[in-house]
Design a protein around this motif. Structure first.
Motif, mmCIF file in Angstrom:
data_model
loop_
_atom_site.group_PDB
_atom_site.id
_atom_site.type_symbol
_atom_site.label_atom_id
_atom_site.label_comp_id
_atom_site.label_asym_id
_atom_site.label_seq_id
_atom_site.Cartn_x
_atom_site.Cartn_y
_atom_site.Cartn_z
ATOM 1 N N THR A 7 37.923 42.236 36.706
ATOM 2 C CA THR A 7 36.780 42.596 37.548
ATOM 3 C C THR A 7 36.621 44.107 37.655
ATOM 4 O O THR A 7 35.496 44.616 37.647
ATOM 5 N N ASP A 8 37.726 44.825 37.736
ATOM 6 C CA ASP A 8 37.634 46.290 37.759
ATOM 7 C C ASP A 8 36.948 46.806 36.496
ATOM 8 O O ASP A 8 36.151 47.753 36.553
ATOM 9 N N SER A 65 28.731 34.857 39.211
ATOM 10 C CA SER A 65 29.386 33.784 39.942
ATOM 11 C C SER A 65 29.516 32.620 38.968
ATOM 12 O O SER A 65 28.523 31.930 38.708
ATOM 13 N N PRO A 66 30.693 32.463 38.343
ATOM 14 C CA PRO A 66 31.949 33.183 38.559
ATOM 15 C C PRO A 66 31.953 34.556 37.903
ATOM 16 O O PRO A 66 31.077 34.876 37.093
ATOM 17 N N ALA A 67 32.982 35.334 38.219
ATOM 18 C CA ALA A 67 33.084 36.689 37.673
ATOM 19 C C ALA A 67 33.245 36.683 36.162
ATOM 20 O O ALA A 67 32.859 37.642 35.487
ATOM 21 N N THR A 68 33.804 35.602 35.605
ATOM 22 C CA THR A 68 33.991 35.512 34.158
ATOM 23 C C THR A 68 32.658 35.463 33.415
ATOM 24 O O THR A 68 32.621 35.648 32.201
ATOM 25 N N LEU A 77 33.387 37.800 45.856
ATOM 26 C CA LEU A 77 34.438 38.793 45.676
ATOM 27 C C LEU A 77 35.614 38.157 44.947
ATOM 28 O O LEU A 77 36.332 37.325 45.502
ATOM 29 N N TRP A 78 35.783 38.537 43.704
ATOM 30 C CA TRP A 78 36.927 38.059 42.915
ATOM 31 C C TRP A 78 37.995 39.145 42.869
ATOM 32 O O TRP A 78 37.648 40.327 42.896
ATOM 33 N N PRO A 79 39.273 38.793 42.803
ATOM 34 C CA PRO A 79 39.809 37.428 42.747
ATOM 35 C C PRO A 79 39.959 36.750 44.095
ATOM 36 O O PRO A 79 40.406 35.615 44.169
ATOM 37 N N ASP A 80 39.578 37.396 45.188
ATOM 38 C CA ASP A 80 39.803 36.853 46.530
ATOM 39 C C ASP A 80 39.224 35.457 46.710
ATOM 40 O O ASP A 80 39.877 34.569 47.265
ATOM 41 N N ALA A 127 47.594 35.369 37.716
ATOM 42 C CA ALA A 127 46.133 35.234 37.755
ATOM 43 C C ALA A 127 45.498 36.353 38.566
ATOM 44 O O ALA A 127 44.459 36.908 38.182
ATOM 45 N N GLN A 128 46.119 36.709 39.680
ATOM 46 C CA GLN A 128 45.562 37.747 40.536
ATOM 47 C C GLN A 128 45.535 39.092 39.813
ATOM 48 O O GLN A 128 44.546 39.823 39.869
ATOM 49 N N ALA A 129 46.617 39.396 39.108
ATOM 50 C CA ALA A 129 46.668 40.665 38.376
ATOM 51 C C ALA A 129 45.640 40.683 37.241
ATOM 52 O O ALA A 129 44.933 41.677 37.040
ATOM 53 N N THR A 130 45.558 39.576 36.506
ATOM 54 C CA THR A 130 44.637 39.520 35.366
ATOM 55 C C THR A 130 43.182 39.594 35.824
ATOM 56 O O THR A 130 42.380 40.360 35.279
#
Length: 438
Positions: A180-181, A126-129, A152-155, A172-175
């Motif tokens: 995260t995957d 948290s954050p996913a990065t 739950l990222w990117p949500d 941003a959502q695609a990246t």
């Protein structure tokens, strides 16, 4: 360089060495990462921390640090490596992105002294990065890591109002989705703090056997059954016979506390029912204005108090309110308030979706009401008000028993320790590339 506090390390060379990777760490007000280091050390692990220069929650770097320099200091006997970042915690999208990405880059480039020699990394995601450094170490040196998914990222990024539409959001959502995957794929194991979040990750393709629920436990030295604070009710003009519903915590949009104000408007025929809101947040002034507009003298606002005092303050109420807005993301969210109330042995009134309400029902620890519905919440308060006090106390004890069995440190720290030990053992069986000798 050495910063405030001085550096120190665990001394047992045979201990499994864990590097906790977390962008946030004390002196920032983030109790969970510090709690993780303490419990793992009690279980025999040697722990180091890779984190950022402290600047949360104001965005101002704490005294004694510089956001431009790498520092090494110590806390509770743990070596803490802090790497540079862009300090920012305002509503600026650019500033927040710069904050996350700058630490992802600096921790990846400068965190190798801890990650290259670790037996296993534990990522507080948290954050996913924050997973970037551990992911790179896994690919570069074969260092295994366990990923603790808190959000739950990117949500969750878009749920906060950042990048609400347009090409920037789609990019941003695609990246973020691909990133995260990737972090899930290369993790040796993934933990989540709620059953709903586990179901979501499995539905998104993470193997079910790779995801475990590890609850965030309360600070059990503080959060435990206590006697009511003397005089608290009297200072608010309340009697021992009044029925007090209390909410303690952040007053923000995510909590949706306006539903509680509006519910009190439907309880005017029960003048002994009072709502006490303890804490602060961006929505507090609007909530106070709403209560004043409705002329509700049974709604009381109390300034934020310390956690140590909050235990006794909350014990002065009859039931504790857990409130979340009716958002899809919150259906898979387990607010830490649930564990805290359970640990303190108090009954719960849940006005929240999903996992929070399910926990209250499973524990038989109180009452549940649909989120965002003031009429239904008022009905539920009436039901709680009509319940004998002895029965309410029994609900509190049931919640405490549920906490000890399922949500406590003793139950969850051991599970986390086993996952780390298993990941470390697998890592020792893999070829390790370009690693320094200890």
């Amino acid at each position: 360089m050495t910063g405030p506090g001085g550096a120190s390390r665990d001394g047992d060379p045979a201990a499994t060495r864990v590097t906790l990777v977390s962008q946030f760490f004390p002196p920032e007000p983030v109790p969970i990462p510090l709690g993780l280091t303490r419990c793992l050390r009690r279980l025999g692990f040697a722990v180091d921390v890779l984190t950022g220069v402290p600047n949360y929650p104001t965005g101002t770097v704490h005294p004694g640090y510089s956001h431009r320099r790498r520092t090494v200091d110590g806390l509770d006997g743990v070596r803490v490596l802090r790497t540079p970042l862009h300090p920012s915690h305002d509503r600026s999208t650019v500033g927040r992105v710069a904050n996350y990405l700058s630490w992802a880059a600096s921790s990846t480039l400068l965190g190798s002294p801890l990650l290259r020699t670790a037996d296993v990394a534990l990522v507080y995601s948290s954050p996913a990065t924050a997973a970037c450094a551990a992911l790179t170490a896994r690919l570069r040196w074969g260092t295994p890591y366990v990923l603790m998914v808190m959000d739950l990222w990117p949500d969750s990024v878009f749920a906060t109002g950042f990048l609400t539409h347009g090409p920037a959001r789609r990019a941003a959502q695609a990246t973020l989705g691909r990133f995260t995957d990737l972090t899930y794929r290369w993790a040796d194991h993934v933990t989540v703090p709620s059953p709903g979040l586990r179901d979501t990750l499995v539905a998104r393709g993470v193997p079910a056997g790779k995801v475990s629920v590890v609850y965030n436990w309360a600070d059990e030295k503080i959060m435990q059954p206590a006697e009511p604070e003397p005089g608290f009710r009297a200072r608010l003009g309340l009697t021992p016979d009044d029925f007090v519903v209390m909410y303690g915590g952040n007053h923000g949009p995510a909590q949706g506390l306006d539903v509680a104000i509006d519910a009190m408007d439907g309880l005017r025929d029960l003048p002994d029912v009072h709502l006490v809101l303890v804490g602060d947040g961006v929505s507090r002034n609007a909530l106070r204005s709403r209560a004043d507009q409705l002329g509700l003298r049974t709604v009381h606002f109390v300034d934020q108090v310390t956690p140590e005092r909050m235990v006794a303050v909350s014990a002065a109420a009859d039931i504790q309110l857990v409130c979340l807005a009716d958002e899809p993301l919150f259906r898979i969210t387990m607010p830490s308030k649930v564990q805290t109330i359970f640990a303190c042995g108090q009954p719960v009134l849940s006005c929240a979706p999903g996992d929070a309400a399910r926990a209250v029902r499973d524990a038989d620890a109180g009452f549940t009401s649909p989120p965002g519905d003031p009429a239904r919440l008022a009905e539920t308060v009436r039901l709680a008000h009509a319940t004998p006090r002895a029965r309410l106390r029994a609900m509190g004890r049931a919640g405490h028993d549920h906490y000890r069995l399922h949500m406590s440190e003793s139950a969850n720290a051991r599970l986390l320790a086993d996952l780390l030990a298993e990941a470390a053992a697998k890592g020792r069986g893999r070829p390790r590339r370009n690693r320094e000798q200890r």
